[in-house]
Design a protein around this motif. Structure first.
Motif: not given
Length: 99
Positions: A62, A74-75
């Motif tokens: 991440d 976060s992605r």
């Protein structure tokens, strides 16, 4: 959320325009909006179909936080949940059914 919704409408419009251009040039493409499948399943609904801001774990896989920051985004943020994936699947099935 207004900004995110505006961006989503802009992206959908650009996708539709591209598909129209490609289709008019003879390519067998079409556009199917997943928007109706997300009714009642958006980021602020329960169950949510799209993640809100998700705090990233600090580690591999991440985004990494910069030194001194207490958390990172976060992605996974603004990506579909399991519920959202099912909504996309419904749109996909509808599009395939029109072929």
């Amino acid at each position: 959320m207004i900004r995110i919704n505006t961006m989503a409408r802009t992206m959908a419009s650009a996708q539709q325009q591209m598909v129209t251009a490609l289709h008019s040039s003879g390519l067998p493409v079409s556009y199917e909006s997943p928007d109706p499948d997300f009714a009642g399943r958006r980021a602020c609904d329960d169950p949510e179909g799209v993640n809100k801001i998700v705090v990233a774990p600090q580690g591999n896989g991440d985004f990494r936080c910069n030194l001194g920051e207490s958390w990172c985004v976060s992605r996974e943020s603004f990506h579909p949940t399991g519920t959202g994936t099912s909504a996309y699947a419904q749109a996909f099935a509808r599009a395939v059914g029109k072929l």
